[in-house]
Scaffold this active site. Sequence first.
Site, mmCIF file in Angstrom:
data_model
loop_
_atom_site.group_PDB
_atom_site.id
_atom_site.type_symbol
_atom_site.label_atom_id
_atom_site.label_comp_id
_atom_site.label_asym_id
_atom_site.label_seq_id
_atom_site.Cartn_x
_atom_site.Cartn_y
_atom_site.Cartn_z
ATOM 1 N N GLY A 67 -31.505 -62.621 104.415
ATOM 2 C CA GLY A 67 -30.790 -62.130 103.243
ATOM 3 C C GLY A 67 -29.480 -61.494 103.655
ATOM 4 O O GLY A 67 -29.348 -61.018 104.786
ATOM 5 N N GLN A 89 -21.927 -56.558 103.101
ATOM 6 C CA GLN A 89 -22.153 -56.655 104.552
ATOM 7 C C GLN A 89 -21.082 -57.496 105.244
ATOM 8 O O GLN A 89 -20.935 -57.445 106.462
ATOM 9 C CB GLN A 89 -23.540 -57.237 104.853
ATOM 10 C CG GLN A 89 -24.681 -56.315 104.453
ATOM 11 C CD GLN A 89 -26.026 -56.942 104.792
ATOM 12 O OE1 GLN A 89 -26.560 -57.708 104.008
ATOM 13 N NE2 GLN A 89 -26.549 -56.639 105.962
ATOM 14 N N CYS A 134 -32.391 -55.581 109.350
ATOM 15 C CA CYS A 134 -31.151 -55.766 108.584
ATOM 16 C C CYS A 134 -30.061 -56.217 109.542
ATOM 17 O O CYS A 134 -29.944 -55.664 110.646
ATOM 18 C CB CYS A 134 -30.771 -54.441 107.929
ATOM 19 S SG CYS A 134 -29.256 -54.518 106.963
ATOM 20 N N LEU A 135 -29.252 -57.183 109.107
ATOM 21 C CA LEU A 135 -28.179 -57.670 109.981
ATOM 22 C C LEU A 135 -27.142 -56.574 110.257
ATOM 23 O O LEU A 135 -26.403 -56.659 111.228
ATOM 24 C CB LEU A 135 -27.505 -58.904 109.361
ATOM 25 C CG LEU A 135 -28.422 -60.130 109.233
ATOM 26 C CD1 LEU A 135 -27.700 -61.269 108.509
ATOM 27 C CD2 LEU A 135 -28.917 -60.589 110.596
ATOM 28 N N HIS A 169 -34.487 -55.014 99.114
ATOM 29 C CA HIS A 169 -33.687 -54.601 100.275
ATOM 30 C C HIS A 169 -32.219 -54.966 100.041
ATOM 31 O O HIS A 169 -31.321 -54.139 100.238
ATOM 32 C CB HIS A 169 -34.241 -55.285 101.538
ATOM 33 C CG HIS A 169 -33.401 -55.114 102.764
ATOM 34 N ND1 HIS A 169 -33.876 -54.525 103.916
ATOM 35 C CD2 HIS A 169 -32.117 -55.469 103.053
ATOM 36 C CE1 HIS A 169 -32.915 -54.518 104.825
ATOM 37 N NE2 HIS A 169 -31.845 -55.102 104.336
ATOM 38 N N GLU A 170 -31.972 -56.205 99.589
ATOM 39 C CA GLU A 170 -30.587 -56.654 99.375
ATOM 40 C C GLU A 170 -29.940 -55.913 98.209
ATOM 41 O O GLU A 170 -28.760 -55.575 98.256
ATOM 42 C CB GLU A 170 -30.535 -58.163 99.139
ATOM 43 C CG GLU A 170 -31.060 -59.022 100.284
ATOM 44 C CD GLU A 170 -30.476 -58.669 101.640
ATOM 45 O OE1 GLU A 170 -29.311 -58.226 101.712
ATOM 46 O OE2 GLU A 170 -31.195 -58.795 102.646
ATOM 47 N N HIS A 182 -28.398 -52.687 99.112
ATOM 48 C CA HIS A 182 -27.048 -52.775 99.703
ATOM 49 C C HIS A 182 -25.971 -52.622 98.625
ATOM 50 O O HIS A 182 -24.905 -52.082 98.890
ATOM 51 C CB HIS A 182 -26.852 -54.131 100.397
ATOM 52 C CG HIS A 182 -27.436 -54.207 101.776
ATOM 53 N ND1 HIS A 182 -26.985 -53.425 102.822
ATOM 54 C CD2 HIS A 182 -28.399 -55.003 102.298
ATOM 55 C CE1 HIS A 182 -27.673 -53.732 103.923
ATOM 56 N NE2 HIS A 182 -28.537 -54.679 103.634
HETATM 57 NI NI NI Z 1 -29.868 -55.527 105.017
#
Ligand code: NI
Length: 175
Positions: free
Chosen positions: A46, A51, A99-100, A141-142, A145
């Site tokens: 995701g 991000q 998470c990236l 989660h996304e 953000h």
């Molecule tokens: Ni994330």
Amino acid sequence: MAILPIIETPDPRLKTVSTPVETIDDALRSFIQDMFDTMYDASGIGLAAIQVGLPKRILVIDLQDKDPETGAVVRAPHVFINPEVIKESEEVSVYSEGCLSVPDQYADVARPAVIKARWQDAQGKAHEAEFDGLMATCLQHEMDHLEGVLFIDHLSKLKRDMVLKKLAKARKMDA
Ligand code: NI
């Protein structure tokens, strides 16, 4: 196709509250394609627009499940524009999240197990659906953000500091 640089914690841009998308056009669709390329390149499931530096309410998700017979990765790309949770279960489920923007760090986070969400697709069409399992967790989660919240913000200060310390150590070893 373009791989965009992913912003990592503690970059203050990750705390931005993203604003709604008003115009869904070819330029936006091309950006969404770049988001997918970036997510696949980073082996993520995701990615939120913030991000990669765009404070707009756009998410891409692909859980990339494996075909049970062949073991091959099956791509199932999903785009969520202006997503909203309209219902959530009291029942929670716990996943070890990563998470990236917090590379290679994982921690258990509890979230509602089932959610009902509303969003627009890349053609501007409105959708509503219920999600459970990893998809429910990933979507929440996304969506966090978009509010400037990372999964580590759900942890106790002690646990969060531990994750950040491990991240700092890993970065030092990479340097
Ligand atoms: Ni994330």
